[in-house]
Design an enzyme around this catalytic site. Structure first.
Site, PDB file in Angstrom:
ATOM      1  N   GLU A 166       9.994   8.697  31.440  1.00 38.78           N
ATOM      2  CA  GLU A 166      11.002   7.642  31.387  1.00 38.78           C
ATOM      3  C   GLU A 166      12.132   7.808  32.388  1.00 38.78           C
ATOM      4  O   GLU A 166      12.685   6.828  32.869  1.00 38.78           O
ATOM      5  CB  GLU A 166      11.586   7.563  29.969  1.00 38.78           C
ATOM      6  CG  GLU A 166      10.631   7.034  28.913  1.00 38.78           C
ATOM      7  CD  GLU A 166      10.265   5.579  29.118  1.00 38.78           C
ATOM      8  OE1 GLU A 166      11.153   4.795  29.539  1.00 38.78           O
ATOM      9  OE2 GLU A 166       9.104   5.209  28.874  1.00 38.78           O
ATOM     10  N   SER A 432      -4.731 -19.258 -25.055  1.00 41.49           N
ATOM     11  CA  SER A 432      -4.661 -18.694 -26.405  1.00 41.49           C
ATOM     12  C   SER A 432      -3.827 -17.417 -26.476  1.00 41.49           C
ATOM     13  O   SER A 432      -3.497 -16.954 -27.575  1.00 41.49           O
ATOM     14  CB  SER A 432      -6.073 -18.412 -26.924  1.00 41.49           C
ATOM     15  OG  SER A 432      -6.789 -19.618 -27.083  1.00 41.49           O
TER      16      SER A 432
END
Length: 735
Positions: A166, A432
């Site tokens: 870099e 139910s």
């Protein structure tokens, strides 16, 4: 020479040259060009004509004709050339204005930055770390920053890998690298595009800390100014350390420590040369090169970094060759586990508990990681095996302790494909599974499990509810009607006690959704969420105490400051203990002889209720012991019908698989004030001697798709033989 006199006849001084020749020059009207202008004489801008009326006695200065001037006094200048002095002059002027423009630009850019004295290193974005009941980390919300790592604690080749790829001149430049910018510009021109960048590590740090990622000239100038400021305020090693702890590595990981943990399962202090090269290579394009997305690209980039490290003499050629192709990737899957449904739910309630989060926090939850894993496997495996057969695409599961603490939650079969939480957000018809609230209301109004009601056709203003089998059994007890999920009995009972009272009972137990107080409420036609329905069953398992389903026990900062601590529920008794006993007796029969007879939990008393909504759109089973309350739902997100999937089928199978694993090693405990194992029928049978011949089997289930249940050893009933069971049914129900 010309002589002239004034009109008065006085003496006139002689005038020589051209001026004298012109002194007596007059234009008559005949000499003028017609239409040439007005008659007033005009003065020349270059020469003054002496008028006869001039009273000045002094003669005008003598002027020589241009042709009479000395050639020596005139210099011949080439057209288009400027003196060297003028070049210097204009160069200085332009340079001054250029300097003023640069200073003005710097001032303008600086005016759009925060005040220098306020540019402290900002805090990292807050993160939410979610832990299980055992303290293990379950999920992280927000970004994933690792702990700050000191530069001296890192292996020397790790920071050198970043410098090599870099910013090779990091220790020699002053924040910006003119040679690097020039090199990048030349490379970009040669490649006719942006192939290299000229930003230094300091510039990248300035951008990451203070600026956005937009590509504008203004942002670039701000980056340069901040880089110069950082270089003045911090040493090179401090800048490098800040950079390594803040740079983004993809997959939500910020800093080398978080990245090393994410990709290698180890601390950054222990990475190898190959792993260091891979981390340094990610900075160029973390989203594209992250090894969990592009392992080949990540490895190729790592080889480029190793080559750069060797060229910079940070490592030897032999070390570079030995490291190529040997990074020990240990990529952890991100965002696929069902625990993320829990994490999303926590994110929704966090603001209500502690307000806006402006610092990293640790959320301690009630989730049991082992139970979460079992629940996930149970739902996913069963759906994988049978989803096509029954046309069921989704499932959900919620398990909580009797006090409402959620132990496991599965909001769907695949979080990475759908983040919609079907356990919390979705509202569906319970069918139910809503009937226990009807029966509890009836019990509280004086009825008992032995109360008899009619199972027969019914017509309510044109609405004719039917049992699934279209069969009717006449006089039945409430226990049998609930176990067999007989629809006509439930509707009759709901009308008898009043739909509004049924709604009040459901709300009292924990249902928070809007319920329509009509005749169909008894069949579960109003939509509810799974977490509230499971929570409403919890009072049956804990002796009648109201609970609030919850998952957060404690919230604290990373340094230990407690922001929230859950207090004990103060809802009190919502069901009288005697009614809890009756309901448990009735709902135990659902697992023993009713619609959930396939449920197996040896050694444990268990109770519950199945549910199937209209047109088989939803299949439910909510079952519980004194240890856990667990609900399972299956269906489709678009509310399309399944292929006759019922609550007693897949939901019971998933529930059984989960509950068996969840109760391993746990000492059995009875349900609150319930009858002994074997249920009410076993208690009655103690005083009755059964005949030697088998009796008639109990009536078939009214739930969709449920065959007539048979007693098996798995039901854990002492009198499970078909002869005794049929004989008791005959005696009790008059068949």
């Amino acid at each position: 020479m010309a002589w002239g006199r004034k009109k008065s006849g006085g003496r006139r001084e002689p005038v020589f040259g051209l001026a004298g020749a012109l002194s007596d020059l007059r234009l008559s009207a005949e000499d003028r060009i017609p239409g040439g202008g007005d008659d007033k004489p005009k003065k020349s801008a270059k020469r003054k004509i002496v008028d006869d009326d001039d009273d000045d006695d002094e003669p005008p200065p003598e002027r020589k004709p241009r042709a009479a001037r000395s050639p020596a006094k005139r210099k011949s200048k080439p057209r288009g050339s400027l003196p060297i002095g003028r070049l210097f002059y204009w160069g200085a002027v332009l340079g001054l204005w250029g300097a003023i423009a640069v200073v003005g630009l710097v001032v303008w850019v600086g005016a759009h930055l925060p005040a220098i004295q306020s540019l402290e290193i900002p805090k990292r974005p807050p993160t939410i770390q979610i832990t299980g009941v055992d303290g293990s980390v379950l999920a992280i919300r927000g970004e994933m920053p690792g702990a700050n790592v000191a530069l001296k604690d890192l292996p020397p080749y790790l920071p050198k890998a970043f410098i090599a790829i870099e910013d090779r001149r990091f220790y020699s430049h002053f924040g910006i690298d003119p040679w690097g910018i020039l090199r990048a510009a030349v490379a970009n021109v040669l490649h006719r595009g942006v192939s290299q960048g000229g930003s230094t590590l300091t510039q990248q740090l300035a951008k990451n800390l203070f600026l956005t990622q937009e590509r504008t000239f203004q942002r670039k100038l701000q980056e340069v100014e901040l880089a110069l400021w950082l270089e003045r305020k911090h040493s090179k090693n401090e800048i490098l350390e800040l950079y390594l702890n803040r740079v983004y590595f993809g997959s939500g990981a910020y800093g080398v420590e978080a990245a090393a943990q994410r990709y290698f399962g180890k601390s950054a202090k222990n990475v190898t040369i190959a792993e260091a090269a891979m981390l340094a290579g990610l900075v160029k394009s973390p989203s594209r090169l992250a090894p969990n997305r592009n392992p080949e690209g990540a490895e190729a980039r790592a080889q480029t970094v190793l080559t750069a490290m060797a060229e910079a003499r940070f490592i030897t050629e032999a070390q570079a060759q030995a490291s190529i192709g040997h990074p020990s990737y240990n990529v952890k899957p991100v965002g696929a586990g069902t625990i993320n449904y829990v994490a999303d739910w926590i994110g929704e309630v966090l603001d209500d508990l502690v307000g806006q989060i402006d610092q990293s926090v640790i959320v301690e939850t009630s989730i049991d990681p082992k139970l979460q894993g079992v629940a996930e496997v149970a739902v996913i495996d069963e759906l994988a095996a049978k989803s096509v057969k029954f046309n069921v695409s989704q499932g959900a599961l919620v398990a909580m302790s009797p006090d409402g603490a959620v132990r496991a939650m599965v909001g769907g079969r695949n979080y990475s494909e759908s983040q919609y939480n079907r356990a919390v957000t979705a509202k569906r018809q319970p069918g139910s599974a809503f009937k226990p609230f009807v029966y509890l209301t009836a019990i509280e109004q004086g009825l008992t499990p032995e109360t008899v009601r009619q199972d027969a056709p019914l017509d309510i203003k044109g609405w004719k509810p039917e049992n699934y089998t279209h069969q009717y059994f006449g006089s039945v007890t409430l226990t049998q009607a609930l176990a067999m999920s007989l629809n006509t009995v439930a509707v009759r009972l709901g009308l008898e006690v009043g739909p509004k009272n049924v709604v009040r009972t459901a709300h009292r137990l924990g249902i928070s959704s809007k319920l329509d107080a009509n005749a169909s409420i008894a069949l579960g036609t109003s939509e509810v969420s799974m977490v509230e329905l499971v929570g409403a069953y919890a009072p049956f398992s804990n002796g009648g105490l109201g609970v609030s389903p919850h998952v957060v026990n404690k919230i604290r900062t990373v340094d230990g400051k407690v922001l929230y601590m859950r207090s004990t529920d103060q809802l009190g008794q919502v069901i009288d203990p005697q009614y809890v006993a009756m309901m448990n007796t009735m709902m135990q029969e659902t697992l023993l002889s009713g619609t959930a007879h396939k449920a197996e939990l040896p050694g444990w008393q268990a109770a519950g209720k199945t549910g199937t909504s209209q047109d088989f759109r939803d299949a439910w089973f909510i079952g519980y012991t004194s240890n856990l309350v667990t609900g399972v739902w299956l269906g489709n997100d678009d509310n399309s019908p399944t292929k006759k999937a019922t609550g007693g089928g897949l939901p019971v199978e998933i529930w059984t698989r989960f509950m068996k694993a969840a109760h391993q090693g746990v000492a059995p405990a009875p349900l609150p004030a319930s009858t002994p194992p074997g249920g009410m029928l076993a208690t009655i049978a103690q005083a009755i001697t059964p005949p030697t011949s088998p009796g008639v089997a109990p009536p078939p289930s009214s739930s969709p798709g449920r065959p007539a249940p048979t007693r098996t050893a798995a039901s854990a009933r002492p009198e499970a033989a078909a002869g005794l069971d049929g004989w008791l049914m005959d005696r009790l129900f008059g068949r």
